[in-house]
Design an enzyme around this catalytic site. Structure first.
Site, PDB file in Angstrom:
ATOM      1  N   CYS A 119      28.805 -20.426  26.434  1.00 10.81           N
ATOM      2  CA  CYS A 119      29.961 -20.977  27.213  1.00 10.81           C
ATOM      3  C   CYS A 119      30.714 -20.168  28.291  1.00 10.81           C
ATOM      4  CB  CYS A 119      30.692 -21.156  25.779  1.00 10.81           C
ATOM      5  SG  CYS A 119      32.196 -21.692  25.757  1.00 10.81           S
ATOM      6  N   CYS A 154      32.653 -26.302  27.132  1.00 13.87           N
ATOM      7  CA  CYS A 154      31.928 -26.649  27.205  1.00 13.87           C
ATOM      8  C   CYS A 154      30.888 -27.682  26.220  1.00 13.87           C
ATOM      9  CB  CYS A 154      30.468 -25.454  26.971  1.00 13.87           C
ATOM     10  SG  CYS A 154      30.266 -24.523  24.820  1.00 13.87           S
ATOM     11  N   ARG A 166      51.590   8.814  23.873  1.00 15.61           N
ATOM     12  CA  ARG A 166      50.007   8.893  23.319  1.00 15.61           C
ATOM     13  C   ARG A 166      48.852   8.021  23.948  1.00 15.61           C
ATOM     14  NH1 ARG A 166      50.127   6.698  17.972  1.00 15.61           N
ATOM     15  NH2 ARG A 166      52.449   6.117  17.735  1.00 15.61           N
ATOM     16  N   TYR A 200      58.986  14.841  14.869  1.00 14.58           N
ATOM     17  CA  TYR A 200      58.599  14.139  13.528  1.00 14.58           C
ATOM     18  C   TYR A 200      57.857  14.585  13.156  1.00 14.58           C
ATOM     19  CZ  TYR A 200      55.612  10.674  16.495  1.00 14.58           C
ATOM     20  OH  TYR A 200      54.532  10.386  17.088  1.00 14.58           O
ATOM     21  N   CYS A 213      32.567 -21.929  18.340  1.00 13.64           N
ATOM     22  CA  CYS A 213      31.768 -21.739  19.779  1.00 13.64           C
ATOM     23  C   CYS A 213      30.097 -21.383  20.037  1.00 13.64           C
ATOM     24  CB  CYS A 213      32.142 -22.636  21.321  1.00 13.64           C
ATOM     25  SG  CYS A 213      31.259 -22.732  22.268  1.00 13.64           S
ATOM     26  N   GLU A 238      60.754   8.882   7.033  1.00 12.96           N
ATOM     27  CA  GLU A 238      61.898   9.721   7.784  1.00 12.96           C
ATOM     28  C   GLU A 238      62.257   7.592   8.501  1.00 12.96           C
ATOM     29  OE1 GLU A 238      59.842  12.646   9.916  1.00 12.96           O
ATOM     30  OE2 GLU A 238      58.381  12.046   9.046  1.00 12.96           O
ATOM     31  N   CYS A 262      33.547 -27.385  21.791  1.00 13.68           N
ATOM     32  CA  CYS A 262      34.357 -27.042  22.502  1.00 13.68           C
ATOM     33  C   CYS A 262      35.586 -27.463  23.632  1.00 13.68           C
ATOM     34  CB  CYS A 262      33.292 -25.823  23.088  1.00 13.68           C
ATOM     35  SG  CYS A 262      33.911 -24.533  24.140  1.00 13.68           S
ATOM     36  N   ASP A 277      62.731   3.239  17.516  1.00  8.29           N
ATOM     37  CA  ASP A 277      61.802   2.618  17.919  1.00  8.29           C
ATOM     38  C   ASP A 277      62.380   3.314  20.175  1.00  8.29           C
ATOM     39  OD1 ASP A 277      60.773  -0.157  19.279  1.00  8.29           O
ATOM     40  OD2 ASP A 277      62.519  -1.058  18.628  1.00  8.29           O
ATOM     41  N   LYS A 281      58.040  -2.242   8.434  1.00  5.68           N
ATOM     42  CA  LYS A 281      58.439  -2.738   9.515  1.00  5.68           C
ATOM     43  C   LYS A 281      59.821  -3.850   9.151  1.00  5.68           C
ATOM     44  CE  LYS A 281      57.517  -2.306  13.101  1.00  5.68           C
ATOM     45  NZ  LYS A 281      56.229  -2.850  13.398  1.00  5.68           N
ATOM     46  N   LYS A 335      61.995   4.805  11.695  1.00  7.57           N
ATOM     47  CA  LYS A 335      61.099   4.522  12.928  1.00  7.57           C
ATOM     48  C   LYS A 335      61.743   4.252  13.729  1.00  7.57           C
ATOM     49  CE  LYS A 335      56.671   2.448  13.503  1.00  7.57           C
ATOM     50  NZ  LYS A 335      56.953   1.374  14.328  1.00  7.57           N
TER      51      LYS A 335
END
Length: 669
Positions: free
Chosen positions: A428, A408, A137, A223, A423, A114, A405, A118, A311, A116
């Site tokens: 930190c 820190c 969703r 769908y 790190c 199917e 780092c 957007d 995709k 997709k």
């Protein structure tokens, strides 16, 4: 006109307008001019004004307008709306097919391909054929009620052609022409244009005033049907045909493919055809057609194993890389990020791109000052594809990752098997700060008002040293922060207090245990029910859970073995933070005297008294585990009619086999 005559005419108008609406918005084949539709609508409006009792929620007059909402309510999905795993090339698709073939242990399966769309994934609920609720969703488990806005989409039927109770899934979108027209209006008003149709659709459906959504000319393709087998269909393609019969709009560009080669041919054919569509697509969705095989394949914590989204390659652009900045995440990983001259990619302006790690920078020979190709593919954050070496001037600078780092100044290490520099200083500031930001985030403890800037201020001012300190904050401390008035401080304290009552899975996710996402946190909370039980779980107990692998189990055991974690949990408990699971139980473990307690069961073939899902739920409620394939660890195989390879394998391994009647006898004891 008396009430009886008005009622009769109103019903006639309902039927006519619904039919004309279906012809225009679903079939794209109008049988009457717009003026006739408008005339009949006005007639119905006058009847409803004279006889208000005749105005119903499914009336065609109720699509546009409506009361402005204060906010969106939360909606629990009956069946989770999982996201799909992605494929980006032919090899990914063939790997997906290989996994399906191995899991099903047979070759008799097919796929449905199917487009997709957007847009924005939504769920629609109908009771006795009437539209009662529509939602986003959200996080897959809980969405937002946007029913009022979805009613304005004329391709969504308010009354089905059959009085069914069901939940359907679809993708709401904005057609290209509507998007162009909307941006033209916004441009005239001096407003910022929408970046792309998807953003425009999502923004329209999250308006608190339904009249705004109504003016945006949105559309939808359906769908899927949640729990379609309960409605008498056995394949995904049949469920799409059922949706059409009920009056829903589906996308006709789908195709049933018998082999993965057919799938690949279908996918490659759409790469060039997509610009000709009147709506945007960003890929192809491939699903195993048989619903029984979908259940057999099951899902991971995040996505179904029976579907994948291919995709399309994203838009690529060229821009200049002006610098590289470093950030330290909550797990201590130091990540380089490219700073770019602003450029538009796939409809959005981009100024940063991920560089992942030092190895990638060396592999692609990236230098500060380079012109680079960037793209957005599959991820929200763009990435650097390659360097345009021929555009170098000689002034470009080499980049070297630091040895210490940047937050820190602790020495960075590269753990065995990892490419990232990390790190490992537990104190930190960056890790503590990022950990707090994660802890208060929406999918974790959901403390509204504690954004990144507020967390940073709290930590910088010494008011909090770890997440447990959030629960001892006072109003006097909060109002000292920038832009924090008394009302904001009161609201924040209320939100902090409310978070104490969250179910265990929210806390588990918020703690940021390595490899444990939101779905896995819920599984762990359901299984162990208390923080104490999980903290004392060993590798064997953890890996016995279907969704928990060895790597995650090891991370959980290691996390709870740390003395500072034990101290943190104690402080949170003392502060009143809930340490138990409050949701529905996975199974009635108390039914330990049942035959199924601790047993692994496999269902195969057709059952008649129960659906597969009902049988699975009943077995799990008695402490059993229902697996998708037969192995030496299987205790019982329930074989219905037309049982195939699983029955054969059970007989070969000497696994006990029951028929459906034996199952019913055991369940009814």
């Amino acid at each position: 006109m008396d009430l009886q005559a008005a009622e009769k005419r109103a019903q006639e108008l309902h039927n006519l307008l619904n039919q004309y609406n279906y012809e225009y918005y679903v079939l794209d084949q109008p049988s009457v001019p717009d003026s006739e539709y408008d005339r009949l609508t006005q007639e119905l409006l006058k009847i409803e004004e004279e006889f208000p009792e005749l105005q119903t929620s499914e009336s065609p007059t109720q699509r546009v307008g409506g009361q402005v909402l204060d906010a969106f309510k939360k909606v629990q999905h009956n069946v989770p709306m999982l996201s799909l795993a992605n494929a980006f090339n032919e090899d990914d698709l063939r790997d997906f097919d290989r996994r399906v073939r191995q899991a099903l242990d047979e070759n008799s399966y097919s796929y449905v391909c199917e487009l997709k769309i957007d847009g924005l994934a939504v769920s629609l609920k109908y009771e006795d054929g009437l539209f009662v609720q529509g939602s986003t969703r959200g996080d897959g488990t809980v969405g937002e009620d946007i029913s009022a806005n979805l009613r304005t989409i004329r391709s969504i039927p308010l009354r089905l052609r059959e009085p069914l109770t069901l939940e359907v899934r679809g993708e709401a979108f904005m057609p290209k022409q509507s998007f162009i027209a909307l941006n033209a209006i916004r441009d005239e008003k001096g407003e910022e244009p929408f970046a792309n149709p998807r953003n425009a659709a999502a923004g329209s459906l999250r308006q608190l005033d339904p009249r705004i959504a109504a003016s945006r000319n949105l559309d939808i393709f359906l769908y899927g049907v949640a729990e379609a087998e309960e409605l008498g269909v056995s394949t995904h393609s049949e469920s799409l045909e059922m949706l059409e019969r009920l009056g829903f709009k589906t996308n006709n560009e789908r195709k049933v493919c018998r082999t993965i080669d057919d799938v690949i041919q279908y996918v490659s054919g759409w790469a060039d055809k997509r610009p000709k569509l009147s709506y945007e697509i960003d890929g192809i969705v491939i699903k195993v057609n048989s619903l029984a095989q979908q259940k057999e394949l099951g899902t991971t914590a995040k996505s179904p194993r029976w579907a994948i989204a291919f995709k399309f390659p994203a838009e690529e652009v060229v821009t200049k890389l002006t610098g590289i900045t470093l950030s330290v995440g909550r797990t201590g990983v130091v990540t380089p990020t490219a700073l770019l001259q602003p450029v538009k990619v796939a409809g959005t302006t981009v100024q940063r791109a991920t560089l992942h790690n030092e190895d990638l920078i060396r592999e692609k020979d990236i230098k500060i000052g380079d012109f680079v190709v960037i793209k957005k593919a599959g991820d929200i954050i763009p990435e650097v594809v390659n360097v345009i070496a021929e555009r170098r001037t000689g002034e470009e600078e080499e980049f070297h990752m630091p040895t210490h780092c940047p937050e820190c100044n602790s020495e960075l290490v590269r753990l065995e098997g990892e490419v990232a520099l990390r790190c490992i200083n537990p104190q930190c500031p960056a890790q503590i700060r990022e950990g707090m930001i994660h802890f208060v985030s929406r999918n974790a403890m959901n403390i509204d008002g504690l954004g990144e800037k507020v967390v940073a201020q709290l930590y910088r001012s010494g008011l909090v040293h770890d997440v447990s300190d959030l629960y001892s904050l006072t109003k006097e401390q909060l109002i000292q922060l920038e832009r924090m008035g008394e009302k904001s401080a009161d609201n924040l304290l209320k939100a902090i207090e409310a978070s104490k009552d969250n179910s265990l899975e929210k806390l588990l996710f918020g703690l940021g245990i390595r490899h444990v996402g939101a779905k896995a946190a819920k599984t762990l909370a359901q299984q162990f029910e208390t923080m104490e039980a999980l903290a004392h779980a060993d590798m064997e107990q953890l890996t016995a859970i279907h969704e928990i692998g060895g790597k995650m189990a090891e991370a959980i055991v290691t996390y709870f073995d740390q003395p500072e974690v034990d101290e943190l949990i104690t402080k949170l408990q003392t502060a009143g933070v809930n340490m138990t699971y409050k949701g529905p139980k996975l199974s009635a473990v108390e039914a330990s005297d049942s035959f199924f307690a601790g047993k692994t069961v496999v269902l195969t073939g057709k059952l008649y008294e129960l659906t597969r899902n009902e049988a699975k739920e009943k077995i799990e409620a008695l402490g059993g585990k229902v697996a998708g394939s037969v192995s030496k660890n299987t205790d019982v195989v329930i074989a219905g009619e037309e049982a195939g390879s699983k029955l054969e394998k059970a007989l070969q391994l000497g696994v006990e086999v029951w028929d459906e009647q034996r199952l019913l006898d055991e369940l009814n004891k």
